[in-house]
Design a protein around this motif. Structure first.
Motif, PDB file in Angstrom:
ATOM      1  N   MET A   1       3.980  12.956  -1.493  1.00  0.00           N
ATOM      2  CA  MET A   1       4.355  11.763  -0.794  1.00  0.00           C
ATOM      3  C   MET A   1       3.173  10.810  -0.696  1.00  0.00           C
ATOM      4  O   MET A   1       3.318   9.615  -0.895  1.00  0.00           O
ATOM      5  N   LEU A   2       2.003  11.341  -0.427  1.00  0.00           N
ATOM      6  CA  LEU A   2       0.823  10.475  -0.281  1.00  0.00           C
ATOM      7  C   LEU A   2       0.462   9.779  -1.585  1.00  0.00           C
ATOM      8  O   LEU A   2       0.190   8.577  -1.600  1.00  0.00           O
ATOM      9  N   THR A   3       0.448  10.511  -2.665  1.00  0.00           N
ATOM     10  CA  THR A   3       0.036   9.911  -3.942  1.00  0.00           C
ATOM     11  C   THR A   3       1.100   8.990  -4.520  1.00  0.00           C
ATOM     12  O   THR A   3       0.795   8.131  -5.345  1.00  0.00           O
ATOM     13  N   TYR A   4       2.345   9.119  -4.091  1.00  0.00           N
ATOM     14  CA  TYR A   4       3.420   8.264  -4.602  1.00  0.00           C
ATOM     15  C   TYR A   4       3.515   6.949  -3.827  1.00  0.00           C
ATOM     16  O   TYR A   4       3.760   5.904  -4.408  1.00  0.00           O
ATOM     17  N   ASN A   5       3.324   6.991  -2.524  1.00  0.00           N
ATOM     18  CA  ASN A   5       3.575   5.827  -1.683  1.00  0.00           C
ATOM     19  C   ASN A   5       2.348   5.009  -1.302  1.00  0.00           C
ATOM     20  O   ASN A   5       2.388   3.786  -1.329  1.00  0.00           O
ATOM     21  N   ILE A   6       1.286   5.626  -0.902  1.00  0.00           N
ATOM     22  CA  ILE A   6       0.150   4.892  -0.347  1.00  0.00           C
ATOM     23  C   ILE A   6      -0.613   4.063  -1.381  1.00  0.00           C
ATOM     24  O   ILE A   6      -0.917   2.896  -1.121  1.00  0.00           O
ATOM     25  N   PRO A   7      -0.935   4.574  -2.569  1.00  0.00           N
ATOM     26  CA  PRO A   7      -1.772   3.789  -3.491  1.00  0.00           C
ATOM     27  C   PRO A   7      -1.173   2.464  -3.950  1.00  0.00           C
ATOM     28  O   PRO A   7      -1.899   1.575  -4.344  1.00  0.00           O
ATOM     29  N   ASN A   8       0.139   2.306  -3.883  1.00  0.00           N
ATOM     30  CA  ASN A   8       0.758   1.086  -4.381  1.00  0.00           C
ATOM     31  C   ASN A   8       0.821  -0.026  -3.343  1.00  0.00           C
ATOM     32  O   ASN A   8       1.277  -1.114  -3.633  1.00  0.00           O
ATOM     33  N   GLY A   9       0.369   0.245  -2.136  1.00  0.00           N
ATOM     34  CA  GLY A   9       0.360  -0.779  -1.095  1.00  0.00           C
ATOM     35  C   GLY A   9      -0.914  -1.618  -1.172  1.00  0.00           C
ATOM     36  O   GLY A   9      -1.802  -1.387  -1.990  1.00  0.00           O
ATOM     37  N   LYS A  10      -0.996  -2.597  -0.290  1.00  0.00           N
ATOM     38  CA  LYS A  10      -2.159  -3.483  -0.271  1.00  0.00           C
ATOM     39  C   LYS A  10      -3.336  -2.877   0.487  1.00  0.00           C
ATOM     40  O   LYS A  10      -4.453  -3.345   0.374  1.00  0.00           O
ATOM     41  N   LEU A  11      -3.077  -1.853   1.288  1.00  0.00           N
ATOM     42  CA  LEU A  11      -4.093  -1.152   2.077  1.00  0.00           C
ATOM     43  C   LEU A  11      -4.772  -2.047   3.108  1.00  0.00           C
ATOM     44  O   LEU A  11      -5.890  -1.778   3.542  1.00  0.00           O
ATOM     45  N   ASN A  12      -4.099  -3.116   3.519  1.00  0.00           N
ATOM     46  CA  ASN A  12      -4.678  -4.056   4.483  1.00  0.00           C
ATOM     47  C   ASN A  12      -5.007  -3.416   5.820  1.00  0.00           C
ATOM     48  O   ASN A  12      -6.050  -3.714   6.402  1.00  0.00           O
ATOM     49  N   ARG A  13      -4.148  -2.554   6.316  1.00  0.00           N
ATOM     50  CA  ARG A  13      -4.377  -1.959   7.631  1.00  0.00           C
ATOM     51  C   ARG A  13      -5.595  -1.049   7.620  1.00  0.00           C
ATOM     52  O   ARG A  13      -6.424  -1.100   8.517  1.00  0.00           O
ATOM     53  N   GLY A  14      -5.687  -0.217   6.609  1.00  0.00           N
ATOM     54  CA  GLY A  14      -6.842   0.681   6.525  1.00  0.00           C
ATOM     55  C   GLY A  14      -8.142  -0.064   6.338  1.00  0.00           C
ATOM     56  O   GLY A  14      -9.158   0.259   6.972  1.00  0.00           O
ATOM     57  N   LEU A  15      -8.127  -1.068   5.480  1.00  0.00           N
ATOM     58  CA  LEU A  15      -9.335  -1.852   5.260  1.00  0.00           C
ATOM     59  C   LEU A  15      -9.725  -2.643   6.498  1.00  0.00           C
ATOM     60  O   LEU A  15     -10.917  -2.794   6.797  1.00  0.00           O
ATOM     61  N   SER A  16      -8.737  -3.135   7.239  1.00  0.00           N
ATOM     62  CA  SER A  16      -9.070  -3.907   8.444  1.00  0.00           C
ATOM     63  C   SER A  16      -9.731  -3.030   9.499  1.00  0.00           C
ATOM     64  O   SER A  16     -10.584  -3.510  10.253  1.00  0.00           O
ATOM     65  N   VAL A  17      -9.373  -1.755   9.557  1.00  0.00           N
ATOM     66  CA  VAL A  17     -10.039  -0.842  10.491  1.00  0.00           C
ATOM     67  C   VAL A  17     -11.521  -0.729  10.135  1.00  0.00           C
ATOM     68  O   VAL A  17     -12.396  -0.856  10.994  1.00  0.00           O
ATOM     69  N   LEU A  51       7.613   2.970   6.685  1.00  0.00           N
ATOM     70  CA  LEU A  51       8.311   2.413   5.523  1.00  0.00           C
ATOM     71  C   LEU A  51       9.315   3.418   4.950  1.00  0.00           C
ATOM     72  O   LEU A  51      10.419   3.047   4.545  1.00  0.00           O
ATOM     73  N   LEU A  52       8.936   4.686   4.919  1.00  0.00           N
ATOM     74  CA  LEU A  52       9.852   5.720   4.421  1.00  0.00           C
ATOM     75  C   LEU A  52      11.085   5.826   5.310  1.00  0.00           C
ATOM     76  O   LEU A  52      12.211   5.915   4.814  1.00  0.00           O
ATOM     77  N   ILE A  53      10.872   5.802   6.606  1.00  0.00           N
ATOM     78  CA  ILE A  53      11.996   5.865   7.536  1.00  0.00           C
ATOM     79  C   ILE A  53      12.894   4.637   7.365  1.00  0.00           C
ATOM     80  O   ILE A  53      14.122   4.746   7.353  1.00  0.00           O
ATOM     81  N   ASP A  54      12.280   3.470   7.208  1.00  0.00           N
ATOM     82  CA  ASP A  54      13.043   2.242   6.998  1.00  0.00           C
ATOM     83  C   ASP A  54      13.879   2.325   5.719  1.00  0.00           C
ATOM     84  O   ASP A  54      15.043   1.927   5.713  1.00  0.00           O
ATOM     85  N   ASP A  55      13.273   2.835   4.653  1.00  0.00           N
ATOM     86  CA  ASP A  55      14.014   2.982   3.391  1.00  0.00           C
ATOM     87  C   ASP A  55      15.218   3.895   3.553  1.00  0.00           C
ATOM     88  O   ASP A  55      16.302   3.624   3.024  1.00  0.00           O
ATOM     89  N   ILE A  56      15.047   4.995   4.267  1.00  0.00           N
ATOM     90  CA  ILE A  56      16.148   5.935   4.475  1.00  0.00           C
ATOM     91  C   ILE A  56      17.246   5.289   5.310  1.00  0.00           C
ATOM     92  O   ILE A  56      18.428   5.365   4.968  1.00  0.00           O
TER      93      ILE A  56
END
Length: 75
Positions: A1-17, A51-56
């Motif tokens: 799940m981590l390798t499929y979903n997270i890398p394709n995002g913009k990572l804005n939240r993590g970078l802002s931290v 996002l996964l919950i929203d998709d479901i």
């Protein structure tokens, strides 16, 4: 799940931290910065879970130009 979903995002939240921590603590040690990076990745995982919950709930077919993760595991 981590390798499929997270890398394709913009990572804005993590970078802002990490960027915010560097601004608030300009003399942070490398260990402290590593902790900020860890918290940034936790934020990304937290957002991805929403996002996964929203998709479901919406029965979405794609997200970020690829098949929704829950559809892959339900086949």
């Amino acid at each position: 799940m981590l390798t499929y979903n997270i890398p394709n995002g913009k990572l804005n939240r993590g970078l802002s931290v990490v960027i915010s921590y560097r601004i608030l603590c300009p003399n942070a040690t490398e260990n402290e910065m590593n902790m900020a990076r860890l918290i940034g990745w936790c934020m990304e995982m937290f957002q991805t879970s929403f996002l996964l919950i929203d998709d479901i709930m919406d029965q979405s077919i794609t997200r970020r130009r690829q098949t929704c993760w829950y559809r892959l595991v339900s086949q």
